[in-house]
Design a protein around this motif. Structure first.
Motif, PDB file in Angstrom:
ATOM      1  N   HIS A 223       0.701  -1.036   0.371  1.00  0.00           N
ATOM      2  CA  HIS A 223       0.220  -0.303  -0.087  1.00  0.00           C
ATOM      3  C   HIS A 223       0.522   1.413   0.015  1.00  0.00           C
ATOM      4  O   HIS A 223       0.915   1.890   1.393  1.00  0.00           O
ATOM      5  N   THR A 224       1.899   1.171  -1.511  1.00  0.00           N
ATOM      6  CA  THR A 224       2.984   2.453  -1.408  1.00  0.00           C
ATOM      7  C   THR A 224       2.308   3.183  -2.562  1.00  0.00           C
ATOM      8  O   THR A 224       1.569   2.508  -3.738  1.00  0.00           O
ATOM      9  N   PRO A 225       2.442   4.660  -3.032  1.00  0.00           N
ATOM     10  CA  PRO A 225       2.483   5.220  -4.088  1.00  0.00           C
ATOM     11  C   PRO A 225       3.913   4.487  -5.088  1.00  0.00           C
ATOM     12  O   PRO A 225       4.407   3.775  -5.045  1.00  0.00           O
ATOM     13  N   LEU A 226       3.093   5.347  -6.640  1.00  0.00           N
ATOM     14  CA  LEU A 226       4.129   4.643  -7.330  1.00  0.00           C
ATOM     15  C   LEU A 226       4.981   5.987  -7.525  1.00  0.00           C
ATOM     16  O   LEU A 226       4.981   6.690  -8.165  1.00  0.00           O
ATOM     17  N   LEU A 227       6.920   5.668  -6.645  1.00  0.00           N
ATOM     18  CA  LEU A 227       7.224   6.688  -6.862  1.00  0.00           C
ATOM     19  C   LEU A 227       8.721   6.028  -7.336  1.00  0.00           C
ATOM     20  O   LEU A 227       8.221   4.354  -7.525  1.00  0.00           O
ATOM     21  N   ALA A 228       9.861   7.035  -7.505  1.00  0.00           N
ATOM     22  CA  ALA A 228      11.313   6.201  -8.381  1.00  0.00           C
ATOM     23  C   ALA A 228      11.425   5.294  -6.927  1.00  0.00           C
ATOM     24  O   ALA A 228      12.330   4.281  -7.692  1.00  0.00           O
ATOM     25  N   SER A 229      11.132   5.934  -5.985  1.00  0.00           N
ATOM     26  CA  SER A 229      11.716   4.723  -4.704  1.00  0.00           C
ATOM     27  C   SER A 229      11.300   3.287  -4.448  1.00  0.00           C
ATOM     28  O   SER A 229      11.368   2.274  -3.762  1.00  0.00           O
ATOM     29  N   THR A 230      10.129   3.477  -4.928  1.00  0.00           N
ATOM     30  CA  THR A 230       9.216   1.969  -5.150  1.00  0.00           C
ATOM     31  C   THR A 230       8.808   1.488  -6.210  1.00  0.00           C
ATOM     32  O   THR A 230       8.050   0.695  -5.692  1.00  0.00           O
ATOM     33  N   ALA A 231       9.147   1.598  -6.917  1.00  0.00           N
ATOM     34  CA  ALA A 231       9.040   1.208  -8.804  1.00  0.00           C
ATOM     35  C   ALA A 231       9.930  -0.278  -8.380  1.00  0.00           C
ATOM     36  O   ALA A 231      10.807  -0.235  -8.265  1.00  0.00           O
ATOM     37  N   ASN A 232       8.951  -1.076  -8.903  1.00  0.00           N
ATOM     38  CA  ASN A 232       9.589  -2.761  -8.971  1.00  0.00           C
ATOM     39  C   ASN A 232      11.069  -2.803  -7.497  1.00  0.00           C
ATOM     40  O   ASN A 232      11.788  -3.541  -7.206  1.00  0.00           O
ATOM     41  N   LEU A 233      10.114  -1.943  -6.556  1.00  0.00           N
ATOM     42  CA  LEU A 233      10.312  -2.396  -5.156  1.00  0.00           C
ATOM     43  C   LEU A 233      10.274  -4.019  -4.707  1.00  0.00           C
ATOM     44  O   LEU A 233      11.363  -5.053  -3.918  1.00  0.00           O
ATOM     45  N   LEU A 234       9.523  -5.011  -4.647  1.00  0.00           N
ATOM     46  CA  LEU A 234       9.209  -5.999  -5.368  1.00  0.00           C
ATOM     47  C   LEU A 234       9.830  -6.754  -6.226  1.00  0.00           C
ATOM     48  O   LEU A 234       8.648  -7.049  -7.646  1.00  0.00           O
ATOM     49  N   GLY A 235      10.577  -7.256  -5.886  1.00  0.00           N
ATOM     50  CA  GLY A 235      11.444  -8.224  -7.417  1.00  0.00           C
ATOM     51  C   GLY A 235      12.085  -9.470  -7.653  1.00  0.00           C
ATOM     52  O   GLY A 235      11.884  -9.975  -6.322  1.00  0.00           O
ATOM     53  N   GLU A 236      13.264 -10.155  -8.284  1.00  0.00           N
ATOM     54  CA  GLU A 236      13.562 -11.107  -7.520  1.00  0.00           C
ATOM     55  C   GLU A 236      13.344 -11.749  -6.582  1.00  0.00           C
ATOM     56  O   GLU A 236      13.021 -12.884  -6.081  1.00  0.00           O
ATOM     57  N   LYS A 237      15.102 -10.465  -5.938  1.00  0.00           N
ATOM     58  CA  LYS A 237      14.992 -11.181  -5.160  1.00  0.00           C
ATOM     59  C   LYS A 237      13.861 -11.185  -4.308  1.00  0.00           C
ATOM     60  O   LYS A 237      13.894 -12.329  -2.552  1.00  0.00           O
ATOM     61  N   GLU A 238      13.113 -10.741  -4.055  1.00  0.00           N
ATOM     62  CA  GLU A 238      12.990 -10.702  -2.720  1.00  0.00           C
ATOM     63  C   GLU A 238      11.195 -11.778  -2.448  1.00  0.00           C
ATOM     64  O   GLU A 238      10.668 -12.329  -1.904  1.00  0.00           O
ATOM     65  N   LEU A 239      10.882 -11.568  -4.320  1.00  0.00           N
ATOM     66  CA  LEU A 239      10.344 -13.050  -4.174  1.00  0.00           C
ATOM     67  C   LEU A 239      10.577 -14.728  -4.346  1.00  0.00           C
ATOM     68  O   LEU A 239       9.728 -15.358  -3.479  1.00  0.00           O
ATOM     69  N   ARG A 240      11.911 -14.911  -4.653  1.00  0.00           N
ATOM     70  CA  ARG A 240      12.481 -15.698  -4.625  1.00  0.00           C
ATOM     71  C   ARG A 240      12.400 -15.893  -2.534  1.00  0.00           C
ATOM     72  O   ARG A 240      12.316 -17.691  -2.186  1.00  0.00           O
ATOM     73  N   SER A 241      12.856 -15.031  -1.970  1.00  0.00           N
ATOM     74  CA  SER A 241      12.242 -15.245  -0.849  1.00  0.00           C
ATOM     75  C   SER A 241      11.161 -15.558   0.502  1.00  0.00           C
ATOM     76  O   SER A 241      11.157 -15.627   1.247  1.00  0.00           O
ATOM     77  N   MET A 242      10.707 -15.489  -0.383  1.00  0.00           N
ATOM     78  CA  MET A 242       8.969 -15.828   0.190  1.00  0.00           C
ATOM     79  C   MET A 242       9.035 -17.023   0.549  1.00  0.00           C
ATOM     80  O   MET A 242       9.435 -18.280  -0.390  1.00  0.00           O
ATOM     81  N   LYS A 243       7.645 -17.552   0.858  1.00  0.00           N
ATOM     82  CA  LYS A 243       7.330 -19.193   1.323  1.00  0.00           C
ATOM     83  C   LYS A 243       6.914 -19.439  -0.089  1.00  0.00           C
ATOM     84  O   LYS A 243       6.267 -18.600  -0.381  1.00  0.00           O
TER      85      LYS A 243
END
Length: 603
Positions: A223-243
């Protein structure tokens, strides 16, 4: 407790019936919002079909306000074509991705949105997708409609006892967290700007790193706005670390998840599923990654329905329409994107002081600078807030009100082109410098200690000192109920409402003056509706002084007599109706004991 200017409801902002303002609404808006605009006296145009880009360029020069939703693109080109009329662009929703905010700011156009109108709708839709993803509702529905009974293939998971990870603990994120707690879920949060105390009170656990939330979550929502700092915030690294049993949700903005990485995560089994309401391109282009995600069997997808409830559409519509009415009427928006956010409680507190400060600025120009050819530029001003008002951090609307007041009587547009976005620029172009000071003690220079807040406007010379003893240019004022008052004008103690047409006479306070002035005005058909005599502050003897005071010798040349008479100087402040011509002013100015006459016109 001394009275203060905090209202339960904001003052009326309706313009006069003759208001020339036009508003273009190229997308669907709730009937209630349109009714509010029209009942406020504005011409509202709603084209049958949304204008194409070139058609919008042709139409926009005629309009003072533009209200859009997500489909109309308000580009720099559109804003340039608008010309000087356009004052506000309103987005009936949260995001302003379709508006060039930088271009609007440079042009002095206020951009407003409705950050609170769809909070409940967005939060509820997030929970709907969470449950749908957990129980395979989308696939089950499609199978049933196709005549398939796939009960054994669609075993889901319970959400009670599971962990929801929330990225962004704003208003929507907080609402989702509380709803999830009601479902029996544990909630962990990542938000670098969130208060630990607020998180504790909400019963959620704040994590210092995004990675920690990603690893713990059984369900993850952003639940974040789309900013330069939040674009692609959740990428391959984060998704691979999920259950591998985890599911992700997005009812915020397309692009916060890297869509290519998310597609791979679903295809390769890094995660179990997703609930998606938003995409990087809407509607998703055929064959695009977004389109493949929307059609994926592990995804419950909806066409950006987060704010699509009857209640939310009415809320955002009414919210932005009220703000448009406020801006066109000279008031304050509650959610200006390119200016500091004005919270509702700040609005109620500041609104009467905006009126006061604007009147003080106009009074300064007409009463003080008016005697010197209307010169305001090249001066520095101190705007001092006393008492409770000194505790308000966001005083930019007051600064803008001062600039508007200072230039209103000496500009072609009467100050109507000044707003909280461009006020600083207008001041700089006119050589006006303004310092703001906050004085907690209402008695610190103000002469209305019985009131909770007061404002002082003081003219300062370019070298930083006051303009000299002979030109002490000070105006002080306060608010009582819905009315604004001036409590000091130059060296004189006053208590009058700055409104309508005022005659301000600097005179010796001697018998017969009031009668003589009344008689002179009566001969010219000018009626006196109000009157106040403002004595010399403190009774001190000042030779020369504020705007027209001067030393005069008595018949025998005695300066002592002149000084004695000067000690009885006063201002006669008359509210008048009728045509105050130059002949009237000249006749009054020649009267015995009248040192100077000023005509001041205030809205």
């Amino acid at each position: 407790m001394a009275p203060s200017a905090i209202y339960d409801t904001a003052p009326s902002l309706s313009p006069s019936p003759s208001s020339p303002y036009r508003i273009l609404v190229p997308e669907k808006l709730s009937p209630e919002g349109l009714s509010l605009l029209r009942s406020s006296g504005y011409q509202v145009d709603t084209p049958a079909a949304r204008p194409a880009a070139d058609e919008l360029l042709r139409l926009i020069p005629a309009y003072h306000a533009l209200i859009v939703r997500s489909e109309t693109k308000v580009t720099a080109e559109v804003l340039a074509a608008a010309g000087p009329k356009l004052r506000v662009v309103a987005r009936a929703g949260v995001g302003v991705d379709n508006i060039d905010v930088d271009a609007a700011t440079k042009k002095g156009v206020v951009v407003v949105n409705s950050p609170s109108g769809n909070i409940v709708a967005a939060a509820e839709h997030t929970i709907a997708l969470l449950l749908a993803a957990a129980r395979n509702v989308g696939r089950a529905d499609a199978g049933m409609k196709a005549g398939r009974w796939e009960r054994g293939r669609l075993v889901g998971v319970e959400v009670g006892g599971k962990t929801l990870g929330v990225v962004g603990l704003g208003k929507v994120g907080m609402k989702v967290a509380r709803m999830a707690k009601g479902l029996g879920m544990g909630v962990v949060v990542f938000d670098p700007y969130a208060s630990a105390e607020v998180a504790r009170q909400a019963g959620v656990e704040l994590r210092g790193e995004l990675e920690a939330v990603v690893r713990e979550a059984d369900f993850l929502t952003v639940h974040t706005p789309l900013l330069a700092s939040t674009a692609n915030l959740l990428g391959e690294k984060e998704l691979r670390s999920m259950k591998p049993t985890a599911r992700v949700l997005n009812v915020a903005r397309g692009g916060v998840y890297n869509e290519e990485a998310l597609l791979r995560a679903l295809d390769e089994g890094w995660i179990a599923g997703a609930g998606l309401d938003v995409f990087t391109s809407e509607p998703p282009a055929e064959g695009s990654v977004a389109a493949r995600l929307a059609a994926h069997p592990k995804v419950v997808s909806t066409p950006h329905l987060g704010a699509s409830t009857v209640e939310a559409q009415e809320n955002v519509s009414m919210d932005v329409c009220r703000q448009v009415v406020a801006i066109l009427s000279g008031g304050l928006p509650t959610a200006a994107v390119n200016a500091p956010l004005i919270l509702p409680e700040e609005y109620r507190r500041l609104q009467p002081f905006v009126k006061l400060v604007e009147r003080m600025g106009s009074l300064y120009t007409q009463h003080f600078a008016g005697e010197r050819g209307g010169m305001v530029g090249g001066r520095r001003f101190e705007l001092v807030y006393h008492g409770e008002l000194a505790g308000v951090n966001n005083t930019r609307p007051l600064l803008a009100a001062l600039v508007k007041g200072l230039v209103s009587s000496i500009s072609d547009l009467g100050g109507r082109d000044v707003n909280i976005v461009n006020a600083t620029l207008v001041a700089r172009e006119r050589g006006i410098a303004i310092d703001e000071k906050h004085v907690r003690d209402v008695g610190g220079g103000a002469v209305v200690p019985t009131y909770a807040s007061a404002v002082t406007l003081r003219s300062v010379s370019s070298d930083g000192g006051f303009d000299g003893e002979k030109e002490e240019q000070v105006i002080e004022g306060y608010v009582s109920g819905r009315a604004v008052y001036i409590s000091k004008l130059g060296r004189f103690t006053a208590n009058f409402q700055p409104q309508g047409t005022l005659l301000i006479l600097h005179n010796y306070d001697e018998p017969g003056k009031i009668g003589n002035v009344g008689t002179a005005l009566g001969r010219h058909g000018v009626n006196i509706s109000s009157m106040q005599v403002a004595p010399l502050h403190g009774g001190s003897v000042v030779v020369g002084g504020d705007g027209g005071g001067r030393s005069t010798e008595s018949d025998d040349g005695s300066l002592a007599d002149s000084e004695s008479r000067a000690a009885n100087e006063a201002l006669m402040i008359l509210g008048v109706t009728g045509d105050v011509t130059q002949d009237v002013l000249q006749e009054l100015g020649k009267s015995e004991g009248i040192l100077h006459v000023n005509l001041v016109r205030l809205e």
